[in-house]
Write a protein that holds these residues in place. Structure first.
Motif, PDB file in Angstrom:
ATOM      1  N   ILE A  18      14.147 -11.581 -83.534  1.00 31.85           N
ATOM      2  CA  ILE A  18      14.598 -10.677 -84.583  1.00 31.85           C
ATOM      3  C   ILE A  18      15.871 -10.048 -84.020  1.00 31.85           C
ATOM      4  O   ILE A  18      15.885  -9.559 -82.895  1.00 31.85           O
ATOM      5  CB  ILE A  18      13.555  -9.587 -84.884  1.00 31.85           C
ATOM      6  CG1 ILE A  18      12.193 -10.193 -85.230  1.00 31.85           C
ATOM      7  CG2 ILE A  18      14.061  -8.648 -85.969  1.00 31.85           C
ATOM      8  CD1 ILE A  18      12.167 -11.030 -86.482  1.00 31.85           C
ATOM      9  N   SER A  19      16.940 -10.065 -84.774  1.00 30.03           N
ATOM     10  CA  SER A  19      18.205  -9.536 -84.281  1.00 30.03           C
ATOM     11  C   SER A  19      18.979  -8.919 -85.437  1.00 30.03           C
ATOM     12  O   SER A  19      18.437  -8.722 -86.524  1.00 30.03           O
ATOM     13  CB  SER A  19      19.014 -10.654 -83.604  1.00 30.03           C
ATOM     14  OG  SER A  19      20.071 -10.116 -82.842  1.00 30.03           O
ATOM     15  N   THR A  20      20.236  -8.621 -85.209  1.00 34.43           N
ATOM     16  CA  THR A  20      21.097  -8.057 -86.239  1.00 34.43           C
ATOM     17  C   THR A  20      22.548  -8.313 -85.865  1.00 34.43           C
ATOM     18  O   THR A  20      22.839  -8.814 -84.781  1.00 34.43           O
ATOM     19  CB  THR A  20      20.818  -6.548 -86.442  1.00 34.43           C
ATOM     20  OG1 THR A  20      21.411  -6.124 -87.664  1.00 34.43           O
ATOM     21  CG2 THR A  20      21.319  -5.721 -85.292  1.00 34.43           C
ATOM     22  N   ARG A  60      12.579  -9.021 -79.969  1.00 34.74           N
ATOM     23  CA  ARG A  60      13.844  -8.430 -80.403  1.00 34.74           C
ATOM     24  C   ARG A  60      14.931  -8.863 -79.429  1.00 34.74           C
ATOM     25  O   ARG A  60      14.774  -8.748 -78.220  1.00 34.74           O
ATOM     26  CB  ARG A  60      13.723  -6.907 -80.432  1.00 34.74           C
ATOM     27  CG  ARG A  60      15.000  -6.160 -80.731  1.00 34.74           C
ATOM     28  CD  ARG A  60      15.398  -6.296 -82.204  1.00 34.74           C
ATOM     29  NE  ARG A  60      16.683  -5.700 -82.478  1.00 34.74           N
ATOM     30  CZ  ARG A  60      16.874  -4.483 -82.944  1.00 34.74           C
ATOM     31  NH1 ARG A  60      15.840  -3.698 -83.202  1.00 34.74           N
ATOM     32  NH2 ARG A  60      18.078  -4.038 -83.172  1.00 34.74           N
ATOM     33  N   ASN A  79      21.743  -1.720 -92.223  1.00 42.11           N
ATOM     34  CA  ASN A  79      21.761  -0.262 -92.366  1.00 42.11           C
ATOM     35  C   ASN A  79      22.282   0.186 -93.728  1.00 42.11           C
ATOM     36  O   ASN A  79      23.272  -0.337 -94.229  1.00 42.11           O
ATOM     37  CB  ASN A  79      22.614   0.361 -91.254  1.00 42.11           C
ATOM     38  CG  ASN A  79      21.966   0.202 -89.900  1.00 42.11           C
ATOM     39  OD1 ASN A  79      20.758   0.352 -89.765  1.00 42.11           O
ATOM     40  ND2 ASN A  79      22.759  -0.126 -88.906  1.00 42.11           N
ATOM     41  N   GLU A 139      16.691  -7.131 -88.018  1.00 39.05           N
ATOM     42  CA  GLU A 139      16.302  -5.733 -87.820  1.00 39.05           C
ATOM     43  C   GLU A 139      17.430  -4.863 -88.333  1.00 39.05           C
ATOM     44  O   GLU A 139      18.457  -4.717 -87.681  1.00 39.05           O
ATOM     45  CB  GLU A 139      16.043  -5.464 -86.331  1.00 39.05           C
ATOM     46  CG  GLU A 139      15.725  -4.018 -86.012  1.00 39.05           C
ATOM     47  CD  GLU A 139      14.440  -3.516 -86.626  1.00 39.05           C
ATOM     48  OE1 GLU A 139      14.432  -2.357 -87.084  1.00 39.05           O
ATOM     49  OE2 GLU A 139      13.456  -4.264 -86.645  1.00 39.05           O
ATOM     50  N   SER A 140      17.260  -4.364 -89.496  1.00 37.05           N
ATOM     51  CA  SER A 140      18.141  -3.365 -90.090  1.00 37.05           C
ATOM     52  C   SER A 140      19.474  -3.888 -90.612  1.00 37.05           C
ATOM     53  O   SER A 140      20.364  -4.242 -89.855  1.00 37.05           O
ATOM     54  CB  SER A 140      18.428  -2.215 -89.107  1.00 37.05           C
ATOM     55  OG  SER A 140      17.246  -1.561 -88.788  1.00 37.05           O
ATOM     56  N   CYS A 161      13.770  -6.094 -91.618  1.00 31.87           N
ATOM     57  CA  CYS A 161      12.891  -4.994 -91.214  1.00 31.87           C
ATOM     58  C   CYS A 161      13.575  -3.674 -91.525  1.00 31.87           C
ATOM     59  O   CYS A 161      14.770  -3.542 -91.387  1.00 31.87           O
ATOM     60  CB  CYS A 161      12.611  -5.057 -89.718  1.00 31.87           C
ATOM     61  SG  CYS A 161      11.921  -6.610 -89.173  1.00 31.87           S
TER      62      CYS A 161
END
Length: 102
Positions: free
Chosen positions: A29-31, A6, A67, A64-65, A102
């Protein structure tokens, strides 16, 4: 299986260069940390994140997300707008060859 870590973006104290040195790790994995729930992620913003990662010798294997806004969860307010933004965001991720959220 792809080994990832991450990455919490440019403000992360663990740099992409640090991550690249971990044996077996090929990507992150990032956002997009500047995005609020319900906001559209443009293809250009996604491409910039991906290029940042790739320019450091790694792959952006997933997100990752993205939202989900509370209006979608409760079926109120701007629900339809936020659903449209979510769909367009997933499409933009796909256009940048990112297929895992994710």
């Amino acid at each position: 299986m792809k080994m990832t870590l991450r990455w919490f973006g440019k403000q992360d104290t663990v740099t992409l260069e640090n991550i690249r040195q971990i044996p077996g790790v090929t990507g992150v994995i990032s956002t997009l940390y500047n995005k609020l729930p319900g906001q559209l992620w443009t293809q250009e913003e996604i491409k910039e994140l991906k290029e940042t990662v790739e320019n450091n010798g790694l792959c952006l294997w997933g997100i990752e997300s993205v939202n989900v806004h509370d209006d979608i969860k409760t079926g109120r307010g701007n629900r339809e707008l936020y659903i449209d933004n979510y769909i367009k965001t997933l499409e933009n991720l796909g256009k940048e060859d990112i297929h895992m959220v994710c």
